[in-house]
Design a protein around this motif. Sequence first.
Motif, PDB file in Angstrom:
ATOM      1  N   HIS A 190       0.823  -1.212   0.000  1.00  0.00           N
ATOM      2  CA  HIS A 190       0.000   0.000   0.000  1.00  0.00           C
ATOM      3  C   HIS A 190       0.860   1.267   0.000  1.00  0.00           C
ATOM      4  CE1 HIS A 190      -2.540  -3.187   1.762  1.00  0.00           C
ATOM      5  NE2 HIS A 190      -3.550  -2.557   1.196  1.00  0.00           N
ATOM      6  N   GLU A 210      -0.697   4.295  -1.248  1.00  0.00           N
ATOM      7  CA  GLU A 210      -1.996   4.579  -0.652  1.00  0.00           C
ATOM      8  C   GLU A 210      -1.774   5.139   0.754  1.00  0.00           C
ATOM      9  OE1 GLU A 210      -4.216   0.944  -0.905  1.00  0.00           O
ATOM     10  OE2 GLU A 210      -3.475   0.544  -2.922  1.00  0.00           O
ATOM     11  N   GLY A 248       1.885   8.668  -4.321  1.00  0.00           N
ATOM     12  CA  GLY A 248       0.853   9.075  -3.366  1.00  0.00           C
ATOM     13  C   GLY A 248       0.965  10.496  -2.893  1.00  0.00           C
TER      14      GLY A 248
END
Length: 555
Positions: free
Chosen positions: A459, A462, A523
């Motif tokens: 991730h 994210e 991100g």
Amino acid sequence: MFQLLIVDDEASVVDSLADTLPWHEIGISTVFKAYSGSEALELLKTNTIDIMMTDIRMPGLNGLELLALVRREWKRIKCILLSGHAEFSYAQQAIQHDAHEYLLKPISDGEVLDKVGNLVGILQRERDESRHYERVEKAFQEHLPKLQGDLLADLLQGVKISPERLGQKLESLKIAIPAEGRFALMLFRLEDRFAELDFYSLSLMEYAVVNMAEELFEDDFRLWSCKDLHGYLVFLVTIAGEGDTQQDRQEHPDRAAEPVESRLQSMASQLQLSVDRFLKGSVSVLISRWGSFPLDIKRLYEDILLSMRKQVGNQSGLLIYASDELEQLPVHALQRLYEPPMLVHLLESGDWEKTHDKLTGIWSELGAKWADSQEHLLEAFFSIYASFSSFAHKNGRQLTDMIGPHLSDVTGLTPSRSLEALQQWMFQSLELLQQCMENETRNDRENTVRRIKLFVQKHLVEDVSLQAIADYMYMHPVHVSRIFKLETGENLSDFVLRLKMEQAAFLLADPSLKNYEVALQLGYQNPNYFIKVFKKYYSLTPQEFRQKLEAVEEQ
């Protein structure tokens, strides 16, 4: 140095403020980051925060609601409110909740450092003043009777305290009893209707008995009281006249005229009558012989407990002087096995060194006094075996699984057949218990860190905030951070940043990608913030980094 908490639902704002400003120069040692009001509350509960800077508009718990909670639970924290809206109602509520600063976005780095620096100065002045110490002193005075009672209870149970440390405790707790001073113990057992009272009502009655005793005895004796493990009220009695000047003795000639034992017994009898008259209940009183403080305290306590069992029993309303029959008994109980801290408590605390010392003390006492007593060896073995078994079961394991079938097998009671056999068994068992728990802890930590790393890698572009990782792991954010640092030696935030910067360097090597595209893939919604972070990490801007790569390729 002080600690700062920055709260904002915009991660780029939090990260930029926390990671790029020279906080140490204005007296901030640690900057905590929270991306929501609820995450901020968790950090407030587990860390000592001095200054909090929070945005107002956040989903869930907003900044004003967070400020109200902080004012209720952590009044000493200085607060700064941030807002992108110059609305009078916000400013009004900020004043109501005693916010120290109200700042409008966008804010320059210099303004932030200036405002936080002002609050650091205020905190420093407050620390230098005496108001904090006055509050501590007031709280100490309020809890003084309980602290005094706890110390006496520890001494009755035989807790080891060095003479120097005991002297310091007595002085700080305002207990006037010199080393080797004379004392006696007086034990009160509340009986009849008192036994039927609930905890609160009984506590009130015990409080009343203590106050009555102190008032009745104050001219002749000094009392130091506690409630022991058996539910009895125990008073350590010293003589008020000892240490008096010649003038004091002339003013109170009756003190010297009547023997101390008679005066003590007479007042104990009066206290019994007062309890019967005013509290409508009976008490049995046992008075020990006189001894030297603190050497004789545990022995005299055991004397009056023995007298309670043998001379009082189920009867009520008795007044008895405890004899020295305990010393005359042909057989004595083991001391080190049962004195605090208990073996099972040391095991549960994970203090293996003190657990080893406890077993060494038990073995030394057996060797010195009861090496030939099969009953004492059996008593020690069963008690130690029960502690080991309890510890194993509380960790969800069978004792056999932790120390092996040979050491856990009690068939024939082989370990208790001799002192040497018991010694070998208990120390081998302890070593295996320790190894088992340390391996289990190490494996748990390694597995936890492995899962954290996999989550971060999966991730990375994210949400990889500490709260997101903690939610995934079903753990507290602070615990996640500590385990990762303990196992890897690296801060979790540094690990995340390193992965992002390594990925950034890889992407920047692709000339087809623009700098802002690289930022978005990692991100970072704000390309300028990405450039700022990248430069701090590599000491080069992304463009300079690309130029350096091109120069290397040309060579």
